[in-house]
Design a protein around this motif. Structure first.
Motif, PDB file in Angstrom:
ATOM      1  N   LYS A 182       9.020  10.872   2.398  1.00  0.00           N
ATOM      2  CA  LYS A 182       7.611  10.453   2.389  1.00  0.00           C
ATOM      3  C   LYS A 182       7.471   8.986   2.773  1.00  0.00           C
ATOM      4  O   LYS A 182       6.549   8.603   3.483  1.00  0.00           O
ATOM      5  N   TYR A 183       8.403   8.150   2.293  1.00  0.00           N
ATOM      6  CA  TYR A 183       8.378   6.726   2.635  1.00  0.00           C
ATOM      7  C   TYR A 183       8.565   6.533   4.140  1.00  0.00           C
ATOM      8  O   TYR A 183       7.824   5.791   4.777  1.00  0.00           O
ATOM      9  N   GLU A 184       9.562   7.215   4.707  1.00  0.00           N
ATOM     10  CA  GLU A 184       9.822   7.082   6.141  1.00  0.00           C
ATOM     11  C   GLU A 184       8.599   7.486   6.957  1.00  0.00           C
ATOM     12  O   GLU A 184       8.202   6.779   7.892  1.00  0.00           O
ATOM     13  N   GLU A 185       7.999   8.606   6.602  1.00  0.00           N
ATOM     14  CA  GLU A 185       6.828   9.074   7.342  1.00  0.00           C
ATOM     15  C   GLU A 185       5.643   8.132   7.172  1.00  0.00           C
ATOM     16  O   GLU A 185       4.936   7.844   8.138  1.00  0.00           O
ATOM     17  N   ALA A 186       5.431   7.618   5.964  1.00  0.00           N
ATOM     18  CA  ALA A 186       4.325   6.684   5.728  1.00  0.00           C
ATOM     19  C   ALA A 186       4.528   5.400   6.534  1.00  0.00           C
ATOM     20  O   ALA A 186       3.586   4.872   7.141  1.00  0.00           O
TER      21      ALA A 186
ATOM     22  N   LYS B 132       0.830  -1.210   0.000  1.00  0.00           N
ATOM     23  CA  LYS B 132       0.000   0.000   0.000  1.00  0.00           C
ATOM     24  C   LYS B 132       0.863   1.259   0.000  1.00  0.00           C
ATOM     25  O   LYS B 132       0.542   2.237  -0.680  1.00  0.00           O
ATOM     26  N   ILE B 133       1.943   1.242   0.755  1.00  0.00           N
ATOM     27  CA  ILE B 133       2.849   2.398   0.782  1.00  0.00           C
ATOM     28  C   ILE B 133       3.461   2.595  -0.600  1.00  0.00           C
ATOM     29  O   ILE B 133       3.516   3.720  -1.114  1.00  0.00           O
ATOM     30  N   VAL B 134       3.916   1.515  -1.216  1.00  0.00           N
ATOM     31  CA  VAL B 134       4.516   1.604  -2.551  1.00  0.00           C
ATOM     32  C   VAL B 134       3.475   2.098  -3.566  1.00  0.00           C
ATOM     33  O   VAL B 134       3.753   2.987  -4.374  1.00  0.00           O
ATOM     34  N   ALA B 135       2.266   1.542  -3.507  1.00  0.00           N
ATOM     35  CA  ALA B 135       1.198   1.931  -4.446  1.00  0.00           C
ATOM     36  C   ALA B 135       0.811   3.409  -4.283  1.00  0.00           C
ATOM     37  O   ALA B 135       0.408   4.055  -5.254  1.00  0.00           O
ATOM     38  N   SER B 136       0.956   3.943  -3.085  1.00  0.00           N
ATOM     39  CA  SER B 136       0.598   5.345  -2.846  1.00  0.00           C
ATOM     40  C   SER B 136       1.593   6.318  -3.472  1.00  0.00           C
ATOM     41  O   SER B 136       1.333   7.509  -3.558  1.00  0.00           O
TER      42      SER B 136
END
Length: 156
Positions: free
Chosen positions: A102-106, A90-94
């Motif tokens: 953004k990745y770290e925060e997600a 889901k993080i990658v798809a977002s």
């Protein structure tokens, strides 16, 4: 009966001996056990907004395993759950995975249970806190250094 061939996965035994793995940090996140729940709850007692024994127990029941860690030695405490494959997808798809920040925060928003990873926490955290939490969460979610992954291969 024919002799059995040794099956080797990974490198040859001589090369396996030469793989060096960085030592684990002393304060590596450890799974929270039932005994640990009481310890953490008592440590956080009196802290505004901190989870109590029931909250931590509920998290453990919901996620199976949760972890407690520190970053600045004993002056802080973080409770998180591991990232599951579906969460990662889901993080990658977002699109968040395209930017390290953004990745770290997600990742932290999805896995950090305490303190609540709201906008105020993310803005007020020390510069390296979110990055360090990402490393801890990823490690406990199976993202391990390549050398360690190779080290874990055993000859059968």
């Amino acid at each position: 009966m024919a002799p059995r061939a040794k099956i080797r996965f990974g490198m040859d035994p001589e090369a396996e001996e030469k793989v060096e793995v960085a030592p684990e940090p002393q304060d590596q996140a450890k799974p929270v056990t039932d005994e640990g729940i009481q310890d953490i709850a008592s440590r956080l007692a009196g802290t505004e907004g901190a989870p109590d024994y029931d909250d931590i127990s509920d998290w453990k029941n919901a996620y199976g395993v949760i972890y407690a860690s520190t970053i600045h030695m004993a002056d802080d405490l973080f409770i998180f759950r591991p990232l599951k494959r579906l969460d990662y997808k889901k993080i990658v798809a977002s699109g968040a995975a395209k930017s390290e920040d953004k990745y770290e925060e997600a990742l932290v928003k999805r896995c950090l249970l305490y303190p609540t990873p709201d906008a105020k926490f993310l803005a007020d955290a020390n510069a390296g806190t979110i990055s360090t939490l990402r490393v801890q969460i990823e490690f406990k979610s199976g993202f391990i250094p390549e050398a360690l992954a190779i080290e874990l291969i055993k000859v059968i």
